[in-house]
Write a protein that holds these residues in place. Sequence first.
Motif, PDB file in Angstrom:
ATOM      1  N   GLU A 186     -25.356  11.238 -77.557  1.00  0.00           N
ATOM      2  CA  GLU A 186     -24.262  10.856 -76.650  1.00  0.00           C
ATOM      3  C   GLU A 186     -24.021   9.350 -76.703  1.00  0.00           C
ATOM      4  N   ALA A 187     -25.099   8.565 -76.711  1.00  0.00           N
ATOM      5  CA  ALA A 187     -24.951   7.106 -76.767  1.00  0.00           C
ATOM      6  C   ALA A 187     -24.332   6.670 -78.085  1.00  0.00           C
ATOM      7  N   GLN A 188     -24.721   7.330 -79.174  1.00  0.00           N
ATOM      8  CA  GLN A 188     -24.155   7.000 -80.482  1.00  0.00           C
ATOM      9  C   GLN A 188     -22.657   7.318 -80.529  1.00  0.00           C
ATOM     10  N   ASP A 189     -22.304   8.489 -80.051  1.00  0.00           N
ATOM     11  CA  ASP A 189     -20.884   8.869 -80.052  1.00  0.00           C
ATOM     12  C   ASP A 189     -20.064   7.954 -79.157  1.00  0.00           C
ATOM     13  N   ASP A 190     -20.648   7.552 -78.032  1.00  0.00           N
ATOM     14  CA  ASP A 190     -19.934   6.654 -77.129  1.00  0.00           C
ATOM     15  C   ASP A 190     -19.661   5.313 -77.801  1.00  0.00           C
ATOM     16  N   TRP A 191     -20.655   4.788 -78.530  1.00  0.00           N
ATOM     17  CA  TRP A 191     -20.435   3.510 -79.218  1.00  0.00           C
ATOM     18  C   TRP A 191     -19.433   3.680 -80.343  1.00  0.00           C
ATOM     19  N   ARG A 232     -14.041  15.344 -79.981  1.00  0.00           N
ATOM     20  CA  ARG A 232     -14.036  15.433 -81.442  1.00  0.00           C
ATOM     21  C   ARG A 232     -15.339  14.915 -82.029  1.00  0.00           C
ATOM     22  N   LEU A 233     -15.830  13.819 -81.480  1.00  0.00           N
ATOM     23  CA  LEU A 233     -17.095  13.285 -81.981  1.00  0.00           C
ATOM     24  C   LEU A 233     -18.252  14.240 -81.692  1.00  0.00           C
ATOM     25  N   ALA A 234     -18.244  14.831 -80.528  1.00  0.00           N
ATOM     26  CA  ALA A 234     -19.329  15.742 -80.150  1.00  0.00           C
ATOM     27  C   ALA A 234     -19.330  17.008 -80.990  1.00  0.00           C
ATOM     28  N   ALA A 235     -18.186  17.366 -81.564  1.00  0.00           N
ATOM     29  CA  ALA A 235     -18.087  18.604 -82.341  1.00  0.00           C
ATOM     30  C   ALA A 235     -18.628  18.456 -83.763  1.00  0.00           C
ATOM     31  N   LYS A 237     -21.181  17.899 -86.851  1.00  0.00           N
ATOM     32  CA  LYS A 237     -22.569  18.279 -87.094  1.00  0.00           C
ATOM     33  C   LYS A 237     -23.335  17.125 -87.725  1.00  0.00           C
ATOM     34  N   PRO A 238     -24.645  17.047 -87.507  1.00  0.00           N
ATOM     35  CA  PRO A 238     -25.462  16.016 -88.155  1.00  0.00           C
ATOM     36  C   PRO A 238     -25.344  16.114 -89.678  1.00  0.00           C
ATOM     37  N   VAL A 239     -25.373  14.971 -90.340  1.00  0.00           N
ATOM     38  CA  VAL A 239     -25.219  14.960 -91.796  1.00  0.00           C
ATOM     39  C   VAL A 239     -26.500  14.589 -92.537  1.00  0.00           C
ATOM     40  N   PHE A 240     -27.501  14.079 -91.851  1.00  0.00           N
ATOM     41  CA  PHE A 240     -28.753  13.706 -92.513  1.00  0.00           C
ATOM     42  C   PHE A 240     -29.878  14.670 -92.147  1.00  0.00           C
ATOM     43  N   ASP A 241     -30.204  14.763 -90.864  1.00  0.00           N
ATOM     44  CA  ASP A 241     -31.205  15.729 -90.410  1.00  0.00           C
ATOM     45  C   ASP A 241     -30.461  16.990 -89.962  1.00  0.00           C
ATOM     46  N   ARG A 242     -30.312  17.918 -90.874  1.00  0.00           N
ATOM     47  CA  ARG A 242     -29.545  19.128 -90.596  1.00  0.00           C
ATOM     48  C   ARG A 242     -30.416  20.308 -90.187  1.00  0.00           C
ATOM     49  N   ASP A 243     -31.712  20.168 -90.336  1.00  0.00           N
ATOM     50  CA  ASP A 243     -32.572  21.340 -90.199  1.00  0.00           C
ATOM     51  C   ASP A 243     -33.440  21.365 -88.945  1.00  0.00           C
ATOM     52  N   SER A 244     -33.778  20.206 -88.397  1.00  0.00           N
ATOM     53  CA  SER A 244     -34.738  20.193 -87.291  1.00  0.00           C
ATOM     54  C   SER A 244     -34.125  20.588 -85.961  1.00  0.00           C
ATOM     55  N   GLY A 245     -32.781  20.534 -85.895  1.00  0.00           N
ATOM     56  CA  GLY A 245     -32.125  20.755 -84.616  1.00  0.00           C
ATOM     57  C   GLY A 245     -32.098  19.514 -83.750  1.00  0.00           C
ATOM     58  N   LYS A 246     -32.647  18.412 -84.254  1.00  0.00           N
ATOM     59  CA  LYS A 246     -32.705  17.166 -83.488  1.00  0.00           C
ATOM     60  C   LYS A 246     -31.935  16.042 -84.164  1.00  0.00           C
ATOM     61  N   GLY A 247     -31.187  16.339 -85.216  1.00  0.00           N
ATOM     62  CA  GLY A 247     -30.405  15.308 -85.880  1.00  0.00           C
ATOM     63  C   GLY A 247     -29.289  14.797 -84.997  1.00  0.00           C
ATOM     64  N   SER A 248     -29.001  13.497 -85.075  1.00  0.00           N
ATOM     65  CA  SER A 248     -27.985  12.906 -84.199  1.00  0.00           C
ATOM     66  C   SER A 248     -26.978  12.042 -84.942  1.00  0.00           C
ATOM     67  N   LEU A 249     -27.215  11.729 -86.218  1.00  0.00           N
ATOM     68  CA  LEU A 249     -26.280  10.907 -86.983  1.00  0.00           C
ATOM     69  C   LEU A 249     -25.247  11.809 -87.652  1.00  0.00           C
ATOM     70  N   THR A 250     -23.977  11.535 -87.374  1.00  0.00           N
ATOM     71  CA  THR A 250     -22.881  12.348 -87.903  1.00  0.00           C
ATOM     72  C   THR A 250     -21.917  11.464 -88.695  1.00  0.00           C
ATOM     73  N   ALA A 251     -20.942  12.114 -89.304  1.00  0.00           N
ATOM     74  CA  ALA A 251     -19.901  11.351 -89.981  1.00  0.00           C
ATOM     75  C   ALA A 251     -19.096  10.508 -89.000  1.00  0.00           C
ATOM     76  N   GLY A 252     -19.085  10.887 -87.740  1.00  0.00           N
ATOM     77  CA  GLY A 252     -18.324  10.161 -86.736  1.00  0.00           C
ATOM     78  C   GLY A 252     -19.005   8.934 -86.188  1.00  0.00           C
ATOM     79  N   ASN A 253     -20.349   8.911 -86.156  1.00  0.00           N
ATOM     80  CA  ASN A 253     -21.046   7.753 -85.615  1.00  0.00           C
ATOM     81  C   ASN A 253     -21.799   6.966 -86.689  1.00  0.00           C
ATOM     82  N   SER A 254     -21.412   7.184 -87.949  1.00  0.00           N
ATOM     83  CA  SER A 254     -21.949   6.436 -89.083  1.00  0.00           C
ATOM     84  C   SER A 254     -20.788   5.740 -89.800  1.00  0.00           C
ATOM     85  N   SER A 255     -21.075   4.627 -90.458  1.00  0.00           N
ATOM     86  CA  SER A 255     -20.014   3.964 -91.219  1.00  0.00           C
ATOM     87  C   SER A 255     -19.627   4.834 -92.409  1.00  0.00           C
ATOM     88  N   PRO A 256     -18.332   4.907 -92.722  1.00  0.00           N
ATOM     89  CA  PRO A 256     -17.874   5.797 -93.787  1.00  0.00           C
ATOM     90  C   PRO A 256     -17.953   5.154 -95.167  1.00  0.00           C
TER      91      PRO A 256
END
Length: 426
Positions: A186-191, A232-235, A237-256
């Motif tokens: 949530e904090a990442q998406d907010d920033w 939109r940001l919350a929707a 999916k994580p792009v790095f840690d996709r398997d643990s269920g705890k990934g938080s970095l997405t295409a929306g909160n990472s530099s493209p």
Amino acid sequence: MTRFAGPVYVAAGLRTPFGRGGGPLSAYDAVSLSVPVVKAMAAQAEPDLLVWGTVIPNMGWSNIARETWLDAKLSPTVPAFSVVLACSTSMTATFAAAGMLGGGTELTMVGGSEVMSRPQIALTADASKRLTDLFARDPAAALGALQALTPRDYLLPTKGWANRITGRTMGDHMEETAKAWQVTREAQDDWALKSHQRAVAGWERGFFDDLVIPLPELARDANPRADTSPERLAALKPVFDRDSGKGSLTAGNSSPITDGAAGCWVATKAGLARLPTGTPYARLVDYEVSAVDFHTEGLLMAPAYGIPRLLARNRLSFADIGLWEIHEAFASQVLANVAAISDPEWVRTKAGVQAAMGDFNWDRVNPNGGSVAIGHPFGATGARDLSQAVKELWAMPPGSRAIVSICADGGQGTVALLERPWMGDQ
């Protein structure tokens, strides 16, 4: 503290619009995308030296600075050399140029570029040696060997720009750091949302108009999204840690993935006088280059060591900094580094700084957006950050200070302390 023998200034330069990976700028390479920036800046003033860089290797050149200058059809008597320090490349170029002022060098053009859309595919060292040895003995057989190459013989970018030692990307590493510092999704998406909103607002009110030169293919930054939202940001999916269920970095909160080139100026007072009247500039008071052991610390946490050391050396606290321009490789990276420097115990035990930093003011960070929204062409980001910070600082009262901070692969980081000059320095 005075690091330099005389006052050193950083003046705002120019950059291309930053394009989305695979988009309208993908037909360029790092040299050809640099040329319009260098030509436009040279039309303002001819420098005494060019310092330029790019990060992704290319077998077509070894000194991108000189190749760019000559391709721009500018005076061949101006020397040029290249630097590389991952995401901090063009900020490192600034520090290098600052140390070379004097002795006839009064005005230096610095910067860098990256066309992330076009990483060059190379042969492995073993395959290269095998072929070159064969070409020396039997060129016909070497041509046949070329046709027999297999995927094992190529250095394929299967994991993007992974760290060579760990084999993992910066995003992979940042997922670990985000968990260690309990940086929430949530904090990442907010920033990230703030970054997009501020970048879009900056374009709408004309902040970037005199910092960006339009290209035939693109007139303004392509990455900032006016239509993004918390939902939109919350929707995503994580792009790095996709398997643990705890990934938080997405295409929306990472530099493209981004293509772009950027430059700025480094000058003495005499060099400043050669620039167009009204060019924003700031004094480069001091800087810090820091590094950490990324086997035990976060790969992108070096700025958290550099910032308190730089402030303490200059007897400053957070309250003395009116502007923070922090590179946003990932929203989580900004949040984790600020969490670290805001923890007095961490600053004492890790950075070795005893002085109290005070309370961190988030309202002073990246007022016109950062890399999550604007984009991050590795070699160009330092010059983009510096020019943006200089212009932002120029609108503040004399004596106002800024910190510009960039994290870099390999566990390194660079930090600059800028000051809006007093009337006597102008």
